[in-house]
Design an enzyme around this catalytic site. Structure first.
Site, PDB file in Angstrom:
ATOM      1  N   LEU A  58       0.811  -1.215   0.000  1.00  0.00           N
ATOM      2  CA  LEU A  58       0.000   0.000   0.000  1.00  0.00           C
ATOM      3  C   LEU A  58       0.845   1.266   0.000  1.00  0.00           C
ATOM      4  O   LEU A  58       0.414   2.306  -0.494  1.00  0.00           O
ATOM      5  CB  LEU A  58      -0.922   0.018   1.227  1.00  0.00           C
ATOM      6  CG  LEU A  58      -1.930  -1.126   1.348  1.00  0.00           C
ATOM      7  CD1 LEU A  58      -2.660  -1.044   2.682  1.00  0.00           C
ATOM      8  CD2 LEU A  58      -2.922  -1.098   0.191  1.00  0.00           C
ATOM      9  N   GLY A  59       2.036   1.178   0.560  1.00  0.00           N
ATOM     10  CA  GLY A  59       2.883   2.359   0.641  1.00  0.00           C
ATOM     11  C   GLY A  59       4.271   2.001   1.126  1.00  0.00           C
ATOM     12  O   GLY A  59       4.533   0.870   1.554  1.00  0.00           O
ATOM     13  N   GLN A  60       5.165   2.978   1.054  1.00  0.00           N
ATOM     14  CA  GLN A  60       6.540   2.756   1.470  1.00  0.00           C
ATOM     15  C   GLN A  60       7.120   4.032   2.038  1.00  0.00           C
ATOM     16  O   GLN A  60       6.873   5.127   1.523  1.00  0.00           O
ATOM     17  CB  GLN A  60       7.392   2.284   0.277  1.00  0.00           C
ATOM     18  CG  GLN A  60       8.823   1.942   0.644  1.00  0.00           C
ATOM     19  CD  GLN A  60       9.567   1.257  -0.488  1.00  0.00           C
ATOM     20  OE1 GLN A  60       8.951   0.869  -1.474  1.00  0.00           O
ATOM     21  NE2 GLN A  60      10.872   1.098  -0.348  1.00  0.00           N
ATOM     22  N   GLY A  61       7.868   3.899   3.129  1.00  0.00           N
ATOM     23  CA  GLY A  61       8.508   5.045   3.751  1.00  0.00           C
ATOM     24  C   GLY A  61       9.984   4.788   3.947  1.00  0.00           C
ATOM     25  O   GLY A  61      10.532   3.789   3.460  1.00  0.00           O
ATOM     26  N   THR A  62      10.629   5.678   4.683  1.00  0.00           N
ATOM     27  CA  THR A  62      12.066   5.578   4.900  1.00  0.00           C
ATOM     28  C   THR A  62      12.446   4.323   5.670  1.00  0.00           C
ATOM     29  O   THR A  62      13.474   3.700   5.398  1.00  0.00           O
ATOM     30  CB  THR A  62      12.564   6.810   5.679  1.00  0.00           C
ATOM     31  OG1 THR A  62      12.159   7.995   4.989  1.00  0.00           O
ATOM     32  CG2 THR A  62      14.077   6.797   5.811  1.00  0.00           C
ATOM     33  N   PHE A  63      11.599   3.933   6.631  1.00  0.00           N
ATOM     34  CA  PHE A  63      11.972   2.844   7.525  1.00  0.00           C
ATOM     35  C   PHE A  63      11.162   1.566   7.335  1.00  0.00           C
ATOM     36  O   PHE A  63      11.333   0.615   8.093  1.00  0.00           O
ATOM     37  CB  PHE A  63      11.853   3.314   8.976  1.00  0.00           C
ATOM     38  CG  PHE A  63      12.672   4.526   9.267  1.00  0.00           C
ATOM     39  CD1 PHE A  63      14.051   4.444   9.364  1.00  0.00           C
ATOM     40  CD2 PHE A  63      12.071   5.767   9.418  1.00  0.00           C
ATOM     41  CE1 PHE A  63      14.814   5.571   9.616  1.00  0.00           C
ATOM     42  CE2 PHE A  63      12.825   6.900   9.670  1.00  0.00           C
ATOM     43  CZ  PHE A  63      14.201   6.806   9.766  1.00  0.00           C
TER      44      PHE A  63
ATOM     45  N   VAL B  10       4.106  -0.661   4.014  1.00  0.00           N
ATOM     46  CA  VAL B  10       2.762  -0.976   4.492  1.00  0.00           C
ATOM     47  C   VAL B  10       2.087  -1.881   3.474  1.00  0.00           C
ATOM     48  O   VAL B  10       2.116  -1.603   2.272  1.00  0.00           O
ATOM     49  CB  VAL B  10       1.914   0.300   4.702  1.00  0.00           C
ATOM     50  CG1 VAL B  10       0.522  -0.070   5.217  1.00  0.00           C
ATOM     51  CG2 VAL B  10       2.596   1.249   5.681  1.00  0.00           C
TER      52      VAL B  10
ATOM     53  N   LYS C 187       1.940  -2.692   8.922  1.00  0.00           N
ATOM     54  CA  LYS C 187       3.052  -1.743   8.822  1.00  0.00           C
ATOM     55  C   LYS C 187       4.325  -2.465   9.246  1.00  0.00           C
ATOM     56  O   LYS C 187       4.468  -2.864  10.406  1.00  0.00           O
ATOM     57  CB  LYS C 187       2.780  -0.543   9.732  1.00  0.00           C
ATOM     58  CG  LYS C 187       3.814   0.563   9.685  1.00  0.00           C
ATOM     59  CD  LYS C 187       3.353   1.719  10.583  1.00  0.00           C
ATOM     60  CE  LYS C 187       4.328   2.873  10.583  1.00  0.00           C
ATOM     61  NZ  LYS C 187       3.865   3.979  11.468  1.00  0.00           N
TER      62      LYS C 187
ATOM     63  N   ASP D  53       1.861  16.462  14.556  1.00  0.00           N
ATOM     64  CA  ASP D  53       2.183  16.407  13.126  1.00  0.00           C
ATOM     65  C   ASP D  53       0.912  16.252  12.303  1.00  0.00           C
ATOM     66  O   ASP D  53       0.857  15.461  11.365  1.00  0.00           O
ATOM     67  CB  ASP D  53       3.155  15.260  12.842  1.00  0.00           C
ATOM     68  CG  ASP D  53       3.774  15.355  11.441  1.00  0.00           C
ATOM     69  OD1 ASP D  53       3.864  16.488  10.917  1.00  0.00           O
ATOM     70  OD2 ASP D  53       4.147  14.313  10.880  1.00  0.00           O
TER      71      ASP D  53
END
Length: 435
Positions: free
Chosen positions: A17-22, A25, A40, A133
């Site tokens: 579903l998604g991707q981040g720095t760490f 998902v 996650k 945030d």
């Protein structure tokens, strides 16, 4: 992680579903219940290298502390030698950010989302949790257009304050951050979140940021002085509300309780706005709003007998599937009880008054239709007091009994031994009972 793999013999992992720095998902399905979730996955080595393990632990503790219909729910946490896995509520509707990019929102639709956001923040703040945030990217939607606040990685608990009672770490995305946070002085977490909510509200209706400049220093100056201009189509009531929220002085900035009392916030929402919003607005987005995270208001004016008219997101917590208290060992520590009834409103109110008389409780009625019940004798922690609120959710009524003063154990005992048995004739379903 390969597609269709099984995690911990509990979840079938699907598409990313998604991707981040760490981490990443994934969409997943619970093998035993069939429930859709988001997994996650966080790379332990990466977060250890940059010293973020404490932040991850904080996010876990916060998400377990905060359980609300408009906060993304954490079902469980799992770990292997290399990864940490969060099993989260799946928000099928995606980011509110993407919805705003596709189409402008009118004030009625924006009010719907804003009320849910304020309800979530009010709840979080009452638990000593501040998000820090908040931005559209951290606001998700489920398939029913219910808002879900996510990403508590930067959140601060009340315990993290210094002796002056203020928070001191600058967090968040600059375009949505309060001026006192940017100045790196001590600040109130609740006041800072309110400012961010105000920026989000502006963006929801205007489709662009109130404080925007290619020069980051100039943008900071605009934020510090609250220099912004509302579009002509903003209503006078909305402008007045934004003026109170986007106040650069946190000591005079509107509180959440004042926001809830504002004329713009209290306007009722047409049910059609919730059912028909998706795909029905043809306005095109032209302006950027990304800078370099309810239960709905119970203050709507209704016709006699002055019952609140709720929508789908108000009653999601009634579902047994969303009753997560058992996960965290607090099933018997509740301070409120919810049940539905198919009896007429007048019959429910009469029954509540009869109950009060039988238990020798003092009864008063507020302007918004809430019955206030109180014992005449002092208990362990003073007089036991509770509010009884009846809301209309066609085709039934929702009744909430909430302790407002006194000892929780005494309240639980009265609820179990006296109140619930006395109301059995009008109860259709009781929250937490298996269907």
């Amino acid at each position: 992680m390969e597609e269709r793999s099984v995690l911990m013999e509990r979840y079938v992992i699907g598409r990313q579903l998604g991707q981040g720095t760490f981490g990443k998902v994934y969409y997943a399905r619970n093998l035993s219940s069939g429930q859709s979730v988001a997994i996650k996955m966080i790379d332990k080595e990466k977060i250890l290298k940059v010293g973020l393990m404490e932040q991850i632990k904080r996010e876990i503790s916060i998400m377990r502390l905060v359980r609300h219909p408009n906060v993304l729910q954490l079902f469980e946490v799992m770990a292997t030698k290399s990864n940490i896995y969060f099993a989260l509520e799946y928000a099928k509707g995606g980011e509110l950010f993407h919805k705003m990019a596709r189409a402008k929102l009118n004030e009625e639709s924006a009010r719907n989302y804003f009320q849910q956001l304020i309800s979530a923040m009010d709840y979080c703040h009452s638990r000593g949790v501040y998000h820090r945030d908040l931005k559209p990217e951290n606001l998700l939607l489920d398939e029913n257009e219910t808002l879900k606040v996510s990403d508590f990685g930067l959140s601060a608990l009340a315990e993290s304050r210094r002796q002056d009672g203020l928070l001191h770490t600058a967090c968040g995305t600059p375009a949505y951050v309060a001026p006192e946070v940017l100045s790196r002085k001590g600040y109130s977490g609740s006041k800072a979140d309110v400012w961010s909510c105000g920026v989000i509200l502006f963006v929801l209706v205007a489709n662009y940021l109130p404080f925007h400049d290619r020069n980051i220093i100039q943008m900071y100056r605009k934020i510090a002085k609250a220099e912004y201009r509302c579009p002509r189509h903003f209503s006078a009531e909305l402008k007045e509300l934004l003026y109170g929220i986007l106040d650069p002085d946190p000591s005079t900035r509107m509180s959440i309780s004042r926001i809830k009392r504002s004329a713009w916030y209290r306007k009722p929402i047409a049910i059609s706005a919730l059912n028909n919003e998706t795909g029905k607005k043809s306005c095109t987005s032209e302006a950027p709003f990304s800078g370099p995270t309810i239960c709905i208001s119970s203050e709507r004016n209704q016709e006699p007998p002055n019952l609140h008219n709720l929508n789908a997101f108000d009653i999601i917590s009634l579902s047994t599937g969303f009753d997560l208290s058992g996960l965290f060992g607090e099933r018997y520590g509740r301070r409120e009880s919810l049940f539905t009834s198919r009896k007429p409103a007048a019959a429910v109110l009469v029954k509540l008054k009869e109950l009060a008389k039988a238990l020798n409780l003092k009864v008063t009625k507020t302007d918004n239709g809430v019955l206030k019940l109180a014992t005449t004798k002092e208990g362990r922690k003073g007089r036991l007091e509770l509010d009884a609120e009846v809301s209309e959710v066609a085709p039934f009524l929702l009744v909430e009994l909430k302790k407002t003063n006194g000892d929780t154990l005494e309240y639980q005992r009265m609820m179990k031994e006296d109140i619930r048995p006395s109301l059995k004739d009008i109860i259709w379903t009781w929250q937490g009972d298996q269907q």
